[in-house]
Design an enzyme around this catalytic site. Structure first.
Site, PDB file in Angstrom:
ATOM      1  N   ARG A 121       0.865  -1.321   0.129  1.00  0.00           N
ATOM      2  CA  ARG A 121       0.266  -0.089   0.080  1.00  0.00           C
ATOM      3  C   ARG A 121       0.941   1.223  -0.067  1.00  0.00           C
ATOM      4  O   ARG A 121       0.203   2.361   0.478  1.00  0.00           O
ATOM      5  CB  ARG A 121      -0.897  -0.022   1.181  1.00  0.00           C
ATOM      6  CG  ARG A 121      -1.982  -1.156   1.322  1.00  0.00           C
ATOM      7  CD  ARG A 121      -3.075  -0.799   1.971  1.00  0.00           C
ATOM      8  NE  ARG A 121      -4.132  -2.042   1.970  1.00  0.00           N
ATOM      9  CZ  ARG A 121      -4.066  -3.154   2.655  1.00  0.00           C
ATOM     10  NH1 ARG A 121      -3.270  -2.984   3.614  1.00  0.00           N
ATOM     11  NH2 ARG A 121      -4.965  -3.979   2.618  1.00  0.00           N
ATOM     12  N   LYS A 143       3.077  11.779 -11.108  1.00  0.00           N
ATOM     13  CA  LYS A 143       2.057  10.952 -12.077  1.00  0.00           C
ATOM     14  C   LYS A 143       2.790   9.653 -12.369  1.00  0.00           C
ATOM     15  O   LYS A 143       3.909   9.747 -12.903  1.00  0.00           O
ATOM     16  CB  LYS A 143       1.665  11.362 -13.407  1.00  0.00           C
ATOM     17  CG  LYS A 143       0.782  12.645 -13.193  1.00  0.00           C
ATOM     18  CD  LYS A 143       0.224  13.209 -14.666  1.00  0.00           C
ATOM     19  CE  LYS A 143      -0.872  14.008 -14.778  1.00  0.00           C
ATOM     20  NZ  LYS A 143      -1.247  14.614 -16.063  1.00  0.00           N
ATOM     21  N   GLU A 185       9.575  18.875 -24.475  1.00  0.00           N
ATOM     22  CA  GLU A 185       9.001  19.238 -23.287  1.00  0.00           C
ATOM     23  C   GLU A 185       9.762  20.700 -22.584  1.00  0.00           C
ATOM     24  O   GLU A 185       9.107  21.360 -22.028  1.00  0.00           O
ATOM     25  CB  GLU A 185       9.226  18.314 -22.267  1.00  0.00           C
ATOM     26  CG  GLU A 185       8.529  17.091 -22.549  1.00  0.00           C
ATOM     27  CD  GLU A 185       7.059  16.960 -22.461  1.00  0.00           C
ATOM     28  OE1 GLU A 185       6.264  17.808 -22.338  1.00  0.00           O
ATOM     29  OE2 GLU A 185       6.284  15.636 -22.818  1.00  0.00           O
ATOM     30  N   LYS A 227       7.152  23.551 -13.484  1.00  0.00           N
ATOM     31  CA  LYS A 227       6.236  22.329 -13.219  1.00  0.00           C
ATOM     32  C   LYS A 227       6.118  22.167 -11.779  1.00  0.00           C
ATOM     33  O   LYS A 227       5.184  21.758 -11.188  1.00  0.00           O
ATOM     34  CB  LYS A 227       7.152  21.041 -13.581  1.00  0.00           C
ATOM     35  CG  LYS A 227       5.984  19.669 -13.397  1.00  0.00           C
ATOM     36  CD  LYS A 227       6.182  18.806 -14.414  1.00  0.00           C
ATOM     37  CE  LYS A 227       5.149  17.556 -14.103  1.00  0.00           C
ATOM     38  NZ  LYS A 227       5.191  16.360 -14.933  1.00  0.00           N
ATOM     39  N   GLU A 237      -4.505  17.556 -10.881  1.00  0.00           N
ATOM     40  CA  GLU A 237      -5.173  17.957 -12.278  1.00  0.00           C
ATOM     41  C   GLU A 237      -6.571  18.278 -12.259  1.00  0.00           C
ATOM     42  O   GLU A 237      -7.245  17.851 -13.021  1.00  0.00           O
ATOM     43  CB  GLU A 237      -4.797  16.796 -13.340  1.00  0.00           C
ATOM     44  CG  GLU A 237      -4.863  17.768 -14.777  1.00  0.00           C
ATOM     45  CD  GLU A 237      -3.995  16.878 -15.772  1.00  0.00           C
ATOM     46  OE1 GLU A 237      -3.113  16.301 -15.550  1.00  0.00           O
ATOM     47  OE2 GLU A 237      -4.703  16.551 -16.932  1.00  0.00           O
ATOM     48  N   ARG A 241      -3.182  22.355 -13.906  1.00  0.00           N
ATOM     49  CA  ARG A 241      -1.971  21.439 -14.015  1.00  0.00           C
ATOM     50  C   ARG A 241      -2.227  20.913 -15.641  1.00  0.00           C
ATOM     51  O   ARG A 241      -1.298  20.492 -16.606  1.00  0.00           O
ATOM     52  CB  ARG A 241      -2.077  19.881 -13.175  1.00  0.00           C
ATOM     53  CG  ARG A 241      -0.800  19.022 -13.716  1.00  0.00           C
ATOM     54  CD  ARG A 241      -0.771  18.014 -12.696  1.00  0.00           C
ATOM     55  NE  ARG A 241       0.412  17.254 -13.110  1.00  0.00           N
ATOM     56  CZ  ARG A 241       1.059  16.413 -12.287  1.00  0.00           C
ATOM     57  NH1 ARG A 241       0.724  16.346 -11.001  1.00  0.00           N
ATOM     58  NH2 ARG A 241       2.095  15.619 -12.711  1.00  0.00           N
ATOM     59  N   ASN A 245      -0.336  19.868 -20.514  1.00  0.00           N
ATOM     60  CA  ASN A 245      -0.802  19.054 -21.693  1.00  0.00           C
ATOM     61  C   ASN A 245      -0.759  19.666 -22.974  1.00  0.00           C
ATOM     62  O   ASN A 245      -1.602  19.015 -23.905  1.00  0.00           O
ATOM     63  CB  ASN A 245      -2.005  18.492 -21.312  1.00  0.00           C
ATOM     64  CG  ASN A 245      -1.935  17.462 -20.279  1.00  0.00           C
ATOM     65  OD1 ASN A 245      -1.037  16.948 -19.943  1.00  0.00           O
ATOM     66  ND2 ASN A 245      -3.253  17.516 -19.451  1.00  0.00           N
ATOM     67  N   HIS A 248      -0.703  17.929 -26.387  1.00  0.00           N
ATOM     68  CA  HIS A 248      -0.346  16.412 -26.160  1.00  0.00           C
ATOM     69  C   HIS A 248      -1.712  15.551 -26.624  1.00  0.00           C
ATOM     70  O   HIS A 248      -1.610  14.358 -26.958  1.00  0.00           O
ATOM     71  CB  HIS A 248      -0.360  16.264 -24.696  1.00  0.00           C
ATOM     72  CG  HIS A 248       1.052  16.246 -24.105  1.00  0.00           C
ATOM     73  ND1 HIS A 248       1.769  17.447 -24.247  1.00  0.00           N
ATOM     74  CD2 HIS A 248       2.070  15.471 -23.362  1.00  0.00           C
ATOM     75  CE1 HIS A 248       2.894  17.234 -23.960  1.00  0.00           C
ATOM     76  NE2 HIS A 248       3.013  16.215 -23.062  1.00  0.00           N
ATOM     77  N   HIS A 252      -0.557  12.628 -28.264  1.00  0.00           N
ATOM     78  CA  HIS A 252      -0.869  11.239 -27.903  1.00  0.00           C
ATOM     79  C   HIS A 252      -1.688  10.299 -28.936  1.00  0.00           C
ATOM     80  O   HIS A 252      -1.375   9.315 -29.387  1.00  0.00           O
ATOM     81  CB  HIS A 252      -1.781  11.257 -26.722  1.00  0.00           C
ATOM     82  CG  HIS A 252      -1.017  11.467 -25.322  1.00  0.00           C
ATOM     83  ND1 HIS A 252      -1.554  12.234 -24.335  1.00  0.00           N
ATOM     84  CD2 HIS A 252       0.425  11.474 -25.169  1.00  0.00           C
ATOM     85  CE1 HIS A 252      -0.635  12.322 -23.288  1.00  0.00           C
ATOM     86  NE2 HIS A 252       0.343  11.822 -23.967  1.00  0.00           N
ATOM     87  N   HIS A 265       7.728  10.159 -27.970  1.00  0.00           N
ATOM     88  CA  HIS A 265       6.803  10.943 -27.496  1.00  0.00           C
ATOM     89  C   HIS A 265       7.082  12.314 -27.583  1.00  0.00           C
ATOM     90  O   HIS A 265       6.117  13.456 -28.148  1.00  0.00           O
ATOM     91  CB  HIS A 265       6.661  10.884 -25.773  1.00  0.00           C
ATOM     92  CG  HIS A 265       5.813  11.618 -25.121  1.00  0.00           C
ATOM     93  ND1 HIS A 265       4.404  11.703 -25.222  1.00  0.00           N
ATOM     94  CD2 HIS A 265       6.272  12.844 -24.301  1.00  0.00           C
ATOM     95  CE1 HIS A 265       3.954  12.703 -24.479  1.00  0.00           C
ATOM     96  NE2 HIS A 265       4.809  13.239 -24.118  1.00  0.00           N
TER      97      HIS A 265
END
Ligand code: NAD
Ligand code: GLY
Length: 364
Positions: A121, A143, A185, A227, A237, A241, A245, A248, A252, A265
């Site tokens: 956990r 993330k 980025e 960031k 997010e 946040r 993106n 993206h 993506h 990417h």
């Protein structure tokens, strides 16, 4: 060494940026008061380069590390690798106070972070990113996750590391194409948050491309500062946040329709950001001159800025965009720029406008 703090209350942590930080990994972990047993999760490319140095540093600081290596590449970022890591952690009697070190690029960081978030956990983890992309983006902000057959990053969590060590020396062995992908980025931070940083990138890009240590430190530190500021205000997010993106949604989808094989990417989001800039001109009044500056900077960084698509491919791309996590009630929400440095989230874009930009791309 530069330090950037990610301000998240009791879960705050430092990002350390500098040359030759890896030999100090053990001492940094000791100062954090972490348990003796630990696991260094890496991949088959990075482990031979930096694994020994990481293990030596941990041992000499009194830790008992075990090393776990996954095959290098995005295809390892899955639940099978997670299961293999769990088995190795259990074998090594990793307990609640033990910790995981993620030594590698974004694939290793996302996977090892997810393993740490879920084993017992949750046990502590430390990020040692070794690609430019992971130093400026994926290792910061918590993330973590893996891919499913159904799509990228579909299983995951928000789980913050204890510390991030960005050792510039590790970038010396990074292949040129991977390095340039990371620049996509870095440039993004200028577009979404800091026009002065964008100006500096325009001026000193050549230094960065030569991996000049001073220029690299500035680029990584400023990217991490931005960031950290964004994540500090909106960790999960729920709003702000989403600016991270930019480019993206299309990027993506480009990765998805090319089966995650043709473009890295960073390359896909370079094309995505140029298209997002073009949409921004139509919907947010981004000046044509800024659209051109954005396109030109990605091009100078050696990144693709357009993609030629047939009509059926354009249809597939629009379908792929609908699977994006930013879709709400069937409406794709775009992040668009008003000026370089000023951004808006949650913008609906008419279908025909997206198709127009897709059609125009690759035809000039
Ligand atoms: P990667 O981890 O696959 O690394 C790229 C390649 O470079 C790999 O083959 C790796 O073995 C190799 N490599 C790594 N460091 C090296 C070094 N110093 N020298 C030589 N080779 C080295 O890819 P990446 O671009 O670092 O990360 C991409 C991943 O990051 C994707 O899975 C993406 O989804 C994820 N990501 C996550 C976030 C986040 O917020 N968590 C953000 C952006 C991207
Ligand atoms: N890379 C996007 C984010 O961390 O939110």
């Amino acid at each position: 060494m530069r330090m950037v703090r990610v301000p998240l209350g009791t879960r705050s942590y430092d990002i350390r940026i500098g040359g030759d930080l890896l030999p100090g990994l053990g001492l940094v972990c000791r100062k954090l008061g972490l348990g003796r047993q630990c696991a260094v999760i890496s991949d088959t490319t990075v482990a031979p380069l930096f694994g020994k140095s990481a293990l030596r540093s941990l041992r000499s600081a009194g830790f008992e590390p075990v090393s776990i290596n996954i095959a290098a590449g995005e295809q390892s970022k899955n639940l099978k690798s997670v299961d293999q890591c769990y088995a190795a952690l259990a074998n090594h009697r990793i307990e609640r106070k033990s910790f995981v070190v993620a030594l590698g690029g974004g694939v290793v960081g996302d996977l090892a972070g997810f393993v740490a978030a879920t084993y017992l956990r949750g046990i502590p983890f430390v990020q040692v990113p070794t690609t430019l992309l992971s130093q400026v983006d994926s290792s910061v902000g918590g993330k973590v996750g893996v891919n499913l057959k159904a799509g990228k990053n579909l299983v995951g969590s928000f789980y913050q590391p204890q510390v991030v060590l960005c050792d510039l020396n590790t970038l010396k062995t990074l292949p040129e194409r991977e390095f340039r992908a990371g620049l996509a980025e870095v440039i993004k931070y200028g577009i979404i948050y800091d026009a002065k940083f964008f100006n500096w990138l325009e001026r000193d890009l050549d230094l960065l491309l030569r991996r000049d240590a001073k220029a690299l430190t500035k680029a990584i530190a400023r990217s991490c500062e931005i960031k950290a500021e964004v994540v500090g205000q909106d960790e999960k997010e729920s709003g702000l946040r989403a600016i991270l993106n930019f480019g993206h949604t299309i990027g993506h989808a480009i990765e998805a329709i090319t089966a995650y094989g043709k473009y890295l990417h960073g390359e896909a989001i370079s094309i995505g950001q140029v298209m997002a800039a073009q949409l921004s001109a139509g919907l947010k009044g981004l000046p044509a001159r800024d659209v051109e500056r954005i396109r030109a900077l990605f091009e100078r960084a050696g990144l693709p800025v357009q993609i030629r698509l047939t009509a059926p491919q354009r249809t597939r791309l629009r379908k792929a965009m609908m699977l994006d996590k930013k879709v709400s009630a069937g409406d794709i929400k775009f992040v668009l720029a008003e000026r370089i440095g000023t951004i808006h989230i949650g913008q609906s874009v008419p279908d025909q406008m997206i198709d127009g930009v897709l059609k125009a791309s690759g035809t000039s």
